[in-house]
Design a protein around this motif. Structure first.
Motif, PDB file in Angstrom:
ATOM      1  N   ILE A 158      27.313  12.179  78.085  1.00  0.00           N
ATOM      2  CA  ILE A 158      27.250  13.479  77.604  1.00  0.00           C
ATOM      3  C   ILE A 158      26.119  14.206  77.689  1.00  0.00           C
ATOM      4  O   ILE A 158      26.159  15.230  78.148  1.00  0.00           O
ATOM      5  N   GLY A 159      25.125  13.446  77.517  1.00  0.00           N
ATOM      6  CA  GLY A 159      23.779  14.000  77.834  1.00  0.00           C
ATOM      7  C   GLY A 159      23.581  14.418  79.006  1.00  0.00           C
ATOM      8  O   GLY A 159      23.089  15.756  79.096  1.00  0.00           O
ATOM      9  N   SER A 160      23.811  13.934  80.033  1.00  0.00           N
ATOM     10  CA  SER A 160      23.734  14.219  81.652  1.00  0.00           C
ATOM     11  C   SER A 160      24.390  15.592  81.731  1.00  0.00           C
ATOM     12  O   SER A 160      24.193  16.326  82.502  1.00  0.00           O
ATOM     13  N   TYR A 161      25.761  15.281  81.128  1.00  0.00           N
ATOM     14  CA  TYR A 161      26.587  16.904  81.367  1.00  0.00           C
ATOM     15  C   TYR A 161      26.044  17.946  80.668  1.00  0.00           C
ATOM     16  O   TYR A 161      25.921  19.108  81.113  1.00  0.00           O
ATOM     17  N   VAL A 162      25.533  17.828  79.526  1.00  0.00           N
ATOM     18  CA  VAL A 162      24.814  18.850  78.705  1.00  0.00           C
ATOM     19  C   VAL A 162      23.710  19.376  79.378  1.00  0.00           C
ATOM     20  O   VAL A 162      23.470  20.664  79.449  1.00  0.00           O
ATOM     21  N   ASN A 163      23.117  18.575  79.889  1.00  0.00           N
ATOM     22  CA  ASN A 163      21.630  18.724  80.667  1.00  0.00           C
ATOM     23  C   ASN A 163      22.216  19.799  81.777  1.00  0.00           C
ATOM     24  O   ASN A 163      21.163  20.584  82.155  1.00  0.00           O
ATOM     25  N   GLU A 164      23.117  19.400  82.473  1.00  0.00           N
ATOM     26  CA  GLU A 164      23.456  20.204  83.735  1.00  0.00           C
ATOM     27  C   GLU A 164      23.806  21.619  83.120  1.00  0.00           C
ATOM     28  O   GLU A 164      23.634  22.421  83.882  1.00  0.00           O
ATOM     29  N   LEU A 165      24.401  21.723  81.621  1.00  0.00           N
ATOM     30  CA  LEU A 165      24.825  23.096  81.474  1.00  0.00           C
ATOM     31  C   LEU A 165      23.783  23.850  80.791  1.00  0.00           C
ATOM     32  O   LEU A 165      23.639  25.123  81.307  1.00  0.00           O
ATOM     33  N   ILE A 166      23.181  23.191  79.687  1.00  0.00           N
ATOM     34  CA  ILE A 166      22.055  23.881  79.049  1.00  0.00           C
ATOM     35  C   ILE A 166      20.523  23.398  79.456  1.00  0.00           C
ATOM     36  O   ILE A 166      19.813  23.965  78.629  1.00  0.00           O
TER      37      ILE A 166
END
Length: 486
Positions: free
Chosen positions: A137-145
């Protein structure tokens, strides 16, 4: 069960390695779940929700170990194992519908030791898996914001443990909605990637000349298939958790088989979609270590700022959230059942006014958050698989034993193929267990340490204080008392 029968049963077990204690009615009244909140469609959604994060992240690490060919064969083998396991669980869950799930099946088949060892393995899987998902989840959130790490992990644990504390009905409905968004994301991904699929992209990992059997199809040779097994499992891991909702199902004898089988059919389709289109569109070599492979694949063909990539990144985050959210539900019910029966500390099964297991949600959540701080998502996948494969072997064996031991047991649903089907699941689960040692001795060692701590607690303390009136224990207690009288 009468107090006299309980006392007789307690007496009858004092000569063995297990001792039971009778408890007051108040004990059980403080440990109740809300019944009738889940029909088969919601149960099927729960099964998909448990697993769907595996489509969005984690499975692709298997490409690095086995190439597309190794991962493809591993997925076929593990898919067969899960199909056989699910058909076996469908029968047992319709016959023995309690919140203990696999623990209760093994308890009925193999006694307290079998039940405890199975429940501990399931607990290892479900306690570790959310921590691994939090890292993804952290990887996906990092991609977003551009934010990752403890802040993200902590925020998600607090939010979704909190939603479960709100109530089972609300949590399951929210979970179903989140899962639907994740399914839409997979549909958009497939629609966007099909035009860019190329068979050549599947085999762009260079063959390793130093291993036996290496080729364009199997760049890491035959051992690559073996090494890819734990990551192929990530495409199906945790579907076996559907029976944990049995006490909250509307009609367990019918709803449980329908729900778990339907979810497995959906998951097979999703596994095929991502396994073919991620490496087939973007290249296996490029995707073998990507933290968000569906997003990465879309970015490779449409550009980093493309609408499709941004949409799947945003909505695909819900796939990870769905599994994170639902496995929190699963670990809480497994902890609840083991605690209610006295195998682990009893306070963990206390339920509040909303009839949710409060401490069974909070305590593993804290431990999971601490584990997520390691950031070792792939290591935790292997640890979760270690626990899962032990539980699969025990549950498959339970199906075989119950068929032999209790042929007259009421079975509203019967597994096609009978013990041959569960026998396949048993053999393949042992093969998968062995593969974890190939992938990571470190993961196997940490998992074994967890097991050692739990078994030590059971041997020194809890086996002398099991709860006679817990649903998973009561049948055996009655049988023991009747046997003593006869």
């Amino acid at each position: 069960m009468s107090q006299e029968s309980k006392q007789q049963a307690v007496t009858s077990t004092k000569s063995s390695s297990i001792e039971y204690q009778a408890v007051s009615d108040e004990y059980m009244s403080k440990r109740q779940l809300k019944q009738g909140v889940a029909g088969w469609i919601l149960l099927a959604s729960l099964g998909v929700s448990y697993v769907i994060s595996g489509d969005f992240a984690g499975w692709n690490f298997g490409l690095a170990l086995g190439g597309f060919g190794g991962m493809f064969i591993a997925t076929l083998v593990m898919g067969l194992m899960y199909i056989c396991l699910v058909l076996s669980l469908a029968e047992m869950s319709s016959s023995l519908p309690t919140a203990g799930g696999g623990y209760s099946f093994a308890r009925r088949a193999m006694g307290p030791w079998g039940g405890f060892l199975t429940g501990t393995a399931i607990l290892l899987e479900y306690a570790i898996a959310p921590a691994a998902i939090a890292v993804f989840i952290g990887s996906y959130v990092n991609e977003l914001i551009g934010i990752d790490g403890p802040i993200v992990y902590g925020a998600f644990y607090l939010t979704f443990v909190g939603l479960h504390l709100w109530g089972a009905t609300q949590a399951l409905r929210i979970m179903m909605g989140i899962t639907l968004l994740a399914v839409i994301a997979i549909g958009v991904f497939a629609f966007g990637m099909i035009p860019h699929f190329s068979v050549d992209n599947l085999f762009d990992i260079a063959a390793n000349p130093d291993v036996a059997g290496s080729s364009r199809f199997l760049p890491e040779g035959y051992m690559g298939i073996w090494a890819a097994l734990p990551f192929a499992m990530w495409l199906f891991l945790a579907v076996e958790g559907v029976p944990l909702a049995a006490e909250e199902a509307t009609n367990p004898s019918k709803d449980m088989p329908r729900g778990i089988i339907a979810s497995m059919l959906v998951l097979i389709v999703f596994a095929a979609v991502v396994l073919l289109l991620v490496p087939g569109g973007a290249g296996a070599d490029a995707m073998k270590a990507h933290g968000a492979p569906l997003v990465g694949a879309l970015q490779s063909v449409y550009g980093a700022d493309s609408v499709a990539a941004k949409f799947v990144n945003l909505v695909g985050l819900f796939g990870l959230i769905a599994s994170f959210f639902s496995i929190i539900y699963a670990y809480s019910r497994q902890v609840f059942a083991l605690s209610r029966a006295g195998y682990i500390p009893r306070f963990l099964s206390l339920s509040g006014q909303r009839k949710v297991p409060v401490w069974a949600l909070i305590v593993p959540g804290i431990l999971g958050f601490l584990l997520s701080l390691s950031g070792e998502g792939d290591l935790m996948i292997t640890m979760a698989v270690f626990g899962a494969t032990i539980s699969y072997a025990m549950m498959s064996l339970s199906h075989i034993i119950l068929r032999k031991k209790e042929p007259e047991l009421e079975r509203p649903y019967r597994t096609p193929g009978g013990i041959f089907t569960s026998g396949i699941a048993l053999v393949l689960s042992l093969v998968a267990l062995a593969s974890t040692f190939i992938v990571s001795l470190q993961a196997a060692a940490w998992s074994a340490l967890f097991y050692l701590i739990m078994v030590t607690y059971f041997v020194l303390y809890s086996r002398h204080r099991l709860v006679a009136s817990a649903p998973e224990e009561e049948f055996d207690m009655i049988a023991s008392a009747e046997s003593e009288l006869n």
